[in-house]
Write an enzyme that holds these catalytic residues in place. Structure first.
Site, PDB file in Angstrom:
ATOM      1  N   LYS A  20       0.909  -0.888   0.310  1.00  0.00           N
ATOM      2  CA  LYS A  20      -0.083  -0.266   0.301  1.00  0.00           C
ATOM      3  C   LYS A  20       0.677   0.899   0.076  1.00  0.00           C
ATOM      4  O   LYS A  20       1.161   2.217  -0.633  1.00  0.00           O
ATOM      5  CB  LYS A  20      -0.520  -0.191   1.256  1.00  0.00           C
ATOM      6  N   SER A  21       1.930   1.435   0.981  1.00  0.00           N
ATOM      7  CA  SER A  21       2.574   2.834   1.299  1.00  0.00           C
ATOM      8  C   SER A  21       3.255   2.560  -0.398  1.00  0.00           C
ATOM      9  O   SER A  21       3.939   4.152  -0.646  1.00  0.00           O
ATOM     10  CB  SER A  21       3.226   2.767   2.538  1.00  0.00           C
ATOM     11  N   SER A  44      -7.313  -0.764   6.092  1.00  0.00           N
ATOM     12  CA  SER A  44      -9.347  -0.597   6.475  1.00  0.00           C
ATOM     13  C   SER A  44      -9.469  -1.991   6.054  1.00  0.00           C
ATOM     14  O   SER A  44     -10.461  -2.604   5.159  1.00  0.00           O
ATOM     15  CB  SER A  44      -9.122  -0.026   5.441  1.00  0.00           C
TER      16      SER A  44
HETATM   17  N1  LIG Z   1      -2.644  -5.744  15.047  1.00  0.00           N
HETATM   18  C1  LIG Z   1      -2.377  -5.581  13.624  1.00  0.00           C
HETATM   19  N2  LIG Z   1      -3.030  -5.654  12.857  1.00  0.00           N
HETATM   20  C2  LIG Z   1      -2.335  -4.990  11.643  1.00  0.00           C
HETATM   21  N3  LIG Z   1      -1.064  -4.073  11.853  1.00  0.00           N
HETATM   22  C3  LIG Z   1      -1.199  -3.336  12.884  1.00  0.00           C
HETATM   23  C4  LIG Z   1      -1.390  -4.635  14.190  1.00  0.00           C
HETATM   24  N4  LIG Z   1      -0.118  -3.407  14.824  1.00  0.00           N
HETATM   25  C5  LIG Z   1       0.524  -3.224  14.484  1.00  0.00           C
HETATM   26  N5  LIG Z   1       0.076  -2.793  13.538  1.00  0.00           N
HETATM   27  C6  LIG Z   1       0.612  -1.964  12.015  1.00  0.00           C
HETATM   28  O1  LIG Z   1      -0.076  -1.048  11.889  1.00  0.00           O
HETATM   29  C7  LIG Z   1      -0.127  -0.431  10.252  1.00  0.00           C
HETATM   30  C8  LIG Z   1      -1.928  -0.618  10.034  1.00  0.00           C
HETATM   31  O2  LIG Z   1      -2.601   0.808  10.461  1.00  0.00           O
HETATM   32  P1  LIG Z   1      -3.509   1.041   9.877  1.00  0.00           P
HETATM   33  O3  LIG Z   1      -4.135   3.115  10.108  1.00  0.00           O
HETATM   34  O4  LIG Z   1      -3.507   1.035   8.487  1.00  0.00           O
HETATM   35  O5  LIG Z   1      -4.697  -0.310  10.203  1.00  0.00           O
HETATM   36  S1  LIG Z   1      -5.807  -0.357  10.105  1.00  0.00           S
HETATM   37  O6  LIG Z   1      -6.162   0.051   8.604  1.00  0.00           O
HETATM   38  O7  LIG Z   1      -7.046   0.863  11.348  1.00  0.00           O
HETATM   39  O8  LIG Z   1      -6.863  -2.224  10.497  1.00  0.00           O
HETATM   40  C9  LIG Z   1       0.517  -1.775   9.544  1.00  0.00           C
HETATM   41  O9  LIG Z   1       0.957  -1.149   8.559  1.00  0.00           O
HETATM   42  P2  LIG Z   1       1.277  -1.539   7.085  1.00  0.00           P
HETATM   43  O10 LIG Z   1       2.254  -3.139   7.208  1.00  0.00           O
HETATM   44  O11 LIG Z   1       1.909  -0.799   6.629  1.00  0.00           O
HETATM   45  O12 LIG Z   1       0.287  -2.197   6.726  1.00  0.00           O
HETATM   46  C10 LIG Z   1       1.446  -2.495  10.852  1.00  0.00           C
HETATM   47  O13 LIG Z   1       1.926  -2.175  11.256  1.00  0.00           O
HETATM   48  N1  LIG Z   2       5.925  -4.011  -5.986  1.00  0.00           N
HETATM   49  C1  LIG Z   2       6.082  -4.454  -5.462  1.00  0.00           C
HETATM   50  N2  LIG Z   2       7.382  -5.383  -5.946  1.00  0.00           N
HETATM   51  C2  LIG Z   2       8.348  -5.490  -4.374  1.00  0.00           C
HETATM   52  N3  LIG Z   2       7.811  -5.772  -3.342  1.00  0.00           N
HETATM   53  C3  LIG Z   2       7.380  -4.936  -3.141  1.00  0.00           C
HETATM   54  C4  LIG Z   2       6.156  -4.179  -3.982  1.00  0.00           C
HETATM   55  N4  LIG Z   2       5.206  -3.533  -3.146  1.00  0.00           N
HETATM   56  C5  LIG Z   2       5.874  -3.515  -1.760  1.00  0.00           C
HETATM   57  N5  LIG Z   2       7.117  -4.188  -2.207  1.00  0.00           N
HETATM   58  C6  LIG Z   2       7.721  -4.396  -0.607  1.00  0.00           C
HETATM   59  O1  LIG Z   2       6.920  -4.895   0.046  1.00  0.00           O
HETATM   60  C7  LIG Z   2       7.563  -4.914   1.545  1.00  0.00           C
HETATM   61  C8  LIG Z   2       5.824  -3.504   2.155  1.00  0.00           C
HETATM   62  O2  LIG Z   2       4.998  -2.876   0.978  1.00  0.00           O
HETATM   63  P1  LIG Z   2       5.397  -1.731   1.861  1.00  0.00           P
HETATM   64  O3  LIG Z   2       4.321  -0.732   0.863  1.00  0.00           O
HETATM   65  O4  LIG Z   2       5.427  -1.537   3.155  1.00  0.00           O
HETATM   66  O5  LIG Z   2       3.036  -2.405   2.202  1.00  0.00           O
HETATM   67  P2  LIG Z   2       2.466  -1.984   3.153  1.00  0.00           P
HETATM   68  O6  LIG Z   2       2.318  -0.647   2.888  1.00  0.00           O
HETATM   69  O7  LIG Z   2       0.216  -2.223   2.443  1.00  0.00           O
HETATM   70  O8  LIG Z   2       2.985  -2.413   4.611  1.00  0.00           O
HETATM   71  C9  LIG Z   2       8.246  -3.456   1.621  1.00  0.00           C
HETATM   72  O9  LIG Z   2       9.971  -3.520   1.238  1.00  0.00           O
HETATM   73  C10 LIG Z   2       8.208  -2.498  -0.219  1.00  0.00           C
HETATM   74  O10 LIG Z   2       9.802  -2.662  -0.460  1.00  0.00           O
END
Ligand SMILES: Nc1ncnc2c1ncn2[C@@H]1O[C@H](COP(=O)(O)OS(=O)(=O)O)[C@@H](OP(=O)(O)O)[C@H]1O
Ligand SMILES: Nc1ncnc2c1ncn2[C@@H]1O[C@H](COP(=O)(O)OP(=O)(O)O)[C@@H](O)[C@H]1O
Length: 207
Positions: A43-44, A111
């Site tokens: 996502k990020s 979400s």
């Molecule tokens: N229990 C649990 N479940 C999911 N994710 C967790 C949890 N605890 C911490 N994290 C970290 O929080 C990031 C997600 O935050 P969000 O605000 O996107 O979550 S939500 O939409 O409210 O479900 C998520 O970041 P992303 O990996 O970028 O998705 C995690 O790093």
């Molecule tokens: N299209 C892609 N190809 C290769 N690696 C990816 C790709 N998208 C994300 N990644 C890698 O996957 C990991 C998770 O990505 P990130 O964007 O942080 O996911 P999220 O925000 O959903 O948690 C990171 O290390 C990122 O560099």
């Protein structure tokens, strides 16, 4: 225009200068690109790549990232279902303001609940909410595990982790789906290109 509120004796304040004038200034249409998917699904990465691509075309965007919002606006919220719901509601309201400002607002949050995403969709005129589903398998997200959170969740050290012991409800009606092609994940540039093409075709990149 009015909004429902628990407070009484409040009135909507209108201004002559509105969204159409701001859009004209920016030569783009304000909207929300809402990226949903598992932790580690990209996502990020997509949000950053999309924002850069738009910037290079002279289009103004702003990223609302779940992790980052939890450092400020949403720092009082955890990961219980009601906290996630409030997290999404607040973010939806902020995203709506950015879209009203004329920007392409890119929200990237897990979400996980369909109803919460639909609540955000309902805050905007329908076509202005563009839901992007990062349809990546859990096995890929878990293998990436850049923050080591899946490992902790599997070890029972984090409870209620999305995809492990907390649900993720995939969209039923998203505008864009990003998925693997022949077992390969598209590059960040290709993912961003898919969204830019959609925005272009729907007329968001001009006014
Ligand atoms: N229990 C649990 N479940 C999911 N994710 C967790 C949890 N605890 C911490 N994290 C970290 O929080 C990031 C997600 O935050 P969000 O605000 O996107 O979550 S939500 O939409 O409210 O479900 C998520 O970041 P992303 O990996 O970028 O998705 C995690 O790093
Ligand atoms: N299209 C892609 N190809 C290769 N690696 C990816 C790709 N998208 C994300 N990644 C890698 O996957 C990991 C998770 O990505 P990130 O964007 O942080 O996911 P999220 O925000 O959903 O948690 C990171 O290390 C990122 O560099």
């Amino acid at each position: 225009m009015s909004t429902l509120s628990n407070a009484t004796n409040i009135f909507w304040q209108d201004c002559q200068l509105g969204k159409p004038e701001r859009q004209k200034l920016l030569n783009q249409k304000g909207c929300v690109v809402w990226i949903t998917g598992l932790s580690g699904s990209g996502k990020s990465t997509l949000a950053c790549s999309l924002s850069s691509e738009l910037h290079s075309r002279g289009k103004l965007s702003y990223i609302l990232d779940g992790d980052n919002l939890r450092h400020g606006l949403n720092k009082d919220l955890g990961f219980k279902p009601e906290d996630r719901t409030e997290n999404i509601r607040r973010t939806g309201e902020v995203a709506k303001l950015f879209a009203d400002a004329g920007l392409i607002c890119v929200a990237s949050l897990i979400s996980p609940y369909r109803r919460d995403r639909d609540t955000c969709r309902a805050m905007l005129p329908d076509a202005n909410f563009i839901e992007v589903y990062m349809n990546m398998p859990l096995s890929l997200c878990e293998a990436r595990d850049p923050k080591g959170l899946y490992k902790l969740a599997r070890a029972g050290k984090i409870k209620g982790f999305t995809g492990i012991d907390d649900p993720y409800e995939p969209p039923l009606n998203c505008e864009i789906e990003i998925k693997e092609d022949d077992g390969d994940c598209p590059t960040p540039k290709v993912m961003a290109g898919q969204v830019v093409t959609y925005l272009e075709e729907k007329g968001f990149l001009e006014c």
